[in-house]
Design an enzyme around this catalytic site. Sequence first.
Site, mmCIF file in Angstrom:
data_model
loop_
_atom_site.group_PDB
_atom_site.id
_atom_site.type_symbol
_atom_site.label_atom_id
_atom_site.label_comp_id
_atom_site.label_asym_id
_atom_site.label_seq_id
_atom_site.Cartn_x
_atom_site.Cartn_y
_atom_site.Cartn_z
ATOM 1 N N LYS A 106 0.812 -1.225 0.000
ATOM 2 C CA LYS A 106 0.000 0.000 0.000
ATOM 3 C C LYS A 106 0.848 1.280 0.000
ATOM 4 O O LYS A 106 0.377 2.359 0.326
ATOM 5 C CB LYS A 106 -1.010 0.066 1.175
ATOM 6 C CG LYS A 106 -1.838 -1.153 1.455
ATOM 7 C CD LYS A 106 -2.208 -1.958 0.267
ATOM 8 C CE LYS A 106 -3.128 -1.291 -0.700
ATOM 9 N NZ LYS A 106 -3.218 -2.101 -1.963
ATOM 10 N N SER A 107 2.120 1.130 -0.378
ATOM 11 C CA SER A 107 3.014 2.299 -0.406
ATOM 12 C C SER A 107 3.219 2.851 -1.806
ATOM 13 O O SER A 107 3.965 3.820 -1.975
ATOM 14 C CB SER A 107 4.390 1.909 0.148
ATOM 15 O OG SER A 107 4.280 1.439 1.454
ATOM 16 N N THR A 157 2.251 -0.700 -7.008
ATOM 17 C CA THR A 157 1.663 -0.864 -8.344
ATOM 18 C C THR A 157 2.209 0.216 -9.280
ATOM 19 O O THR A 157 2.570 -0.061 -10.437
ATOM 20 C CB THR A 157 0.119 -0.724 -8.238
ATOM 21 O OG1 THR A 157 -0.323 -1.495 -7.128
ATOM 22 C CG2 THR A 157 -0.562 -1.182 -9.500
ATOM 23 N N HIS A 203 7.393 -7.919 -1.370
ATOM 24 C CA HIS A 203 7.042 -7.104 -0.203
ATOM 25 C C HIS A 203 7.869 -7.514 1.015
ATOM 26 O O HIS A 203 7.644 -7.004 2.108
ATOM 27 C CB HIS A 203 5.565 -7.295 0.163
ATOM 28 C CG HIS A 203 4.598 -6.576 -0.721
ATOM 29 N ND1 HIS A 203 4.785 -5.282 -1.128
ATOM 30 C CD2 HIS A 203 3.411 -6.965 -1.257
ATOM 31 C CE1 HIS A 203 3.742 -4.906 -1.877
ATOM 32 N NE2 HIS A 203 2.914 -5.909 -1.981
ATOM 33 N N ARG A 211 6.065 5.397 1.996
ATOM 34 C CA ARG A 211 4.988 6.378 1.996
ATOM 35 C C ARG A 211 4.635 6.725 3.439
ATOM 36 O O ARG A 211 4.853 5.887 4.339
ATOM 37 C CB ARG A 211 3.781 5.728 1.284
ATOM 38 C CG ARG A 211 2.598 6.601 1.059
ATOM 39 C CD ARG A 211 1.463 5.793 0.417
ATOM 40 N NE ARG A 211 0.363 6.660 0.038
ATOM 41 C CZ ARG A 211 -0.817 6.230 -0.388
ATOM 42 N NH1 ARG A 211 -1.035 4.930 -0.522
ATOM 43 N NH2 ARG A 211 -1.771 7.076 -0.706
ATOM 44 N N SER A 223 -4.952 3.324 3.396
ATOM 45 C CA SER A 223 -5.039 2.530 2.173
ATOM 46 C C SER A 223 -5.233 1.048 2.517
ATOM 47 O O SER A 223 -6.068 0.356 1.931
ATOM 48 C CB SER A 223 -3.758 2.735 1.354
ATOM 49 O OG SER A 223 -3.850 2.092 0.121
ATOM 50 N N LYS A 234 -7.563 6.140 -4.414
ATOM 51 C CA LYS A 234 -7.527 7.594 -4.607
ATOM 52 C C LYS A 234 -6.217 8.073 -5.230
ATOM 53 O O LYS A 234 -6.189 9.018 -5.997
ATOM 54 C CB LYS A 234 -7.698 8.290 -3.264
ATOM 55 C CG LYS A 234 -9.134 8.462 -2.829
ATOM 56 C CD LYS A 234 -9.188 9.526 -1.747
ATOM 57 C CE LYS A 234 -10.612 9.956 -1.479
ATOM 58 N NZ LYS A 234 -10.649 10.931 -0.364
ATOM 59 N N GLY A 235 -5.127 7.447 -4.789
ATOM 60 C CA GLY A 235 -3.819 7.815 -5.329
ATOM 61 C C GLY A 235 -3.384 9.224 -4.951
ATOM 62 O O GLY A 235 -2.821 9.937 -5.776
HETATM 63 P P1 A3P Z 1 -4.783 4.774 -1.848
HETATM 64 O O1 A3P Z 1 -5.501 3.616 -1.261
HETATM 65 O O2 A3P Z 1 -4.343 5.764 -0.811
HETATM 66 O O3 A3P Z 1 -5.510 5.419 -2.959
HETATM 67 P P2 A3P Z 1 0.178 -0.595 -3.543
HETATM 68 O O4 A3P Z 1 0.317 -0.487 -5.010
HETATM 69 O O5 A3P Z 1 1.489 -0.649 -2.812
HETATM 70 O O6 A3P Z 1 -0.769 -1.668 -3.148
HETATM 71 O O7 A3P Z 1 -0.442 0.780 -3.052
HETATM 72 C C1 A3P Z 1 -1.753 1.136 -3.379
HETATM 73 C C2 A3P Z 1 -1.895 2.628 -3.253
HETATM 74 O O8 A3P Z 1 -1.255 3.278 -4.356
HETATM 75 C C3 A3P Z 1 -3.356 3.046 -3.290
HETATM 76 O O9 A3P Z 1 -3.425 4.221 -2.480
HETATM 77 C C4 A3P Z 1 -3.534 3.351 -4.772
HETATM 78 O O10 A3P Z 1 -4.632 4.164 -5.054
HETATM 79 C C5 A3P Z 1 -2.213 4.031 -5.087
HETATM 80 N N1 A3P Z 1 -1.855 3.983 -6.511
HETATM 81 C C6 A3P Z 1 -2.011 2.944 -7.378
HETATM 82 N N2 A3P Z 1 -1.582 3.279 -8.594
HETATM 83 C C7 A3P Z 1 -1.142 4.548 -8.522
HETATM 84 C C8 A3P Z 1 -0.588 5.459 -9.492
HETATM 85 N N3 A3P Z 1 -0.419 5.094 -10.748
HETATM 86 N N4 A3P Z 1 -0.245 6.688 -9.067
HETATM 87 C C9 A3P Z 1 -0.422 7.054 -7.785
HETATM 88 N N5 A3P Z 1 -0.953 6.249 -6.836
HETATM 89 C C10 A3P Z 1 -1.304 5.004 -7.195
#
Ligand code: A3P
Length: 319
Positions: free
Chosen positions: A67-68, A71, A129, A151, A159, A286-287
């Site tokens: 969740k940092s 992706t 991870h 993050r 998240s 939300k990103g």
């Molecule tokens: P939020 O839940 O705060 O929106 P991970 O990829 O490590 O699982 O992290 C997921 C978080 O990254 C989520 O945060 C997601 O919305 C955000 N995220 C995914 N793709 C993104 C992108 N292309 N740009 C910015 N944030 C992104």
Amino acid sequence: KREDAPKPPKEFDDLISTLPLNQDWIPIRLRKYQDFWIPEHSLPDVMAMQQNFQARPDDLFVLSYPKSGTTWLKALAFAIMNRTRYSMADHPLLRSNPHECVLFIQRLFSDGRPSKLEAMPSPRLLGSHLPYPLLPNSMKGSGSRFLYVCRDPKDVFISRWHFNDKMSPDSVEPIPFGKAFDLYCDGVSPYGSIWEHALGYWEESLRRPEKVLFLKYEEMLEEPAGSAKKLAEFMGCPFSPEEEKEGVVEGIIRLCSFDSLSKLAGSMTHKLNTKLPLQTTSFFRKGEAGDWRNHMSEEMARRMDAVTSQKLDGSGLTF
Ligand code: A3P
């Protein structure tokens, strides 16, 4: 055709069943393994990976606490590395989730496809991870390069809570927000304490800056072009002046942006190959930076910031 998955040795299951268990993060069960709380369903694969994964000196690894921004970083690294191979009109990221373009190493062990790892041409781009201390020795000593993204722990927590909430079956009460908060502050959440996780890679990035690139999600949001260039340089494939003039950097940032990737995920109809109930859209919410303000009381925020200050004290790492 897939090979038959070799069953993880029975010793793994026997060992796992003896490890401390936490069942609060429904539907994920956690086991405390080598000081970190690891999802039980991935432990046999983690153990197989620890024993068998052979890193190559030119491997590139995308590493993170979940969740940092994993992706996003996977998408950026993949697009940067393969930019002369694919055109923007027919790019794998247009039809596949970034987690399908950059695979988690341990999943290849559970899918019974470790030989796929051997067959991958160099340089390989792979994800994990796992906290630094749990990485296989071959990864730590191979000279390969690590891309780590961290993050603000408050946003990671928000998240994570939403991610779990979405995954939990309707028939089961999801983990209450306050309980999740307490556990997270105590380091009892998937992949363990976020502070210990970040510190492991932070310290390694200070020791070996040419091998470990330590990125911050918030800085990537603020400076996407600067971050993409930093990544490309670190990965050994810097953008040429011609590429910069032709807008290649901007093209990659656009392709990997939250808007673009989340929209693409929404139009994908295939299922993700994961052990959790996840969809192609599950990794996009939300990103943004600072969404914790919409969910946490000031007191909670202060409490988490105090944990952050105490854990990171003297390390030079700040959020
Ligand atoms: P939020 O839940 O705060 O929106 P991970 O990829 O490590 O699982 O992290 C997921 C978080 O990254 C989520 O945060 C997601 O919305 C955000 N995220 C995914 N793709 C993104 C992108 N292309 N740009 C910015 N944030 C992104």
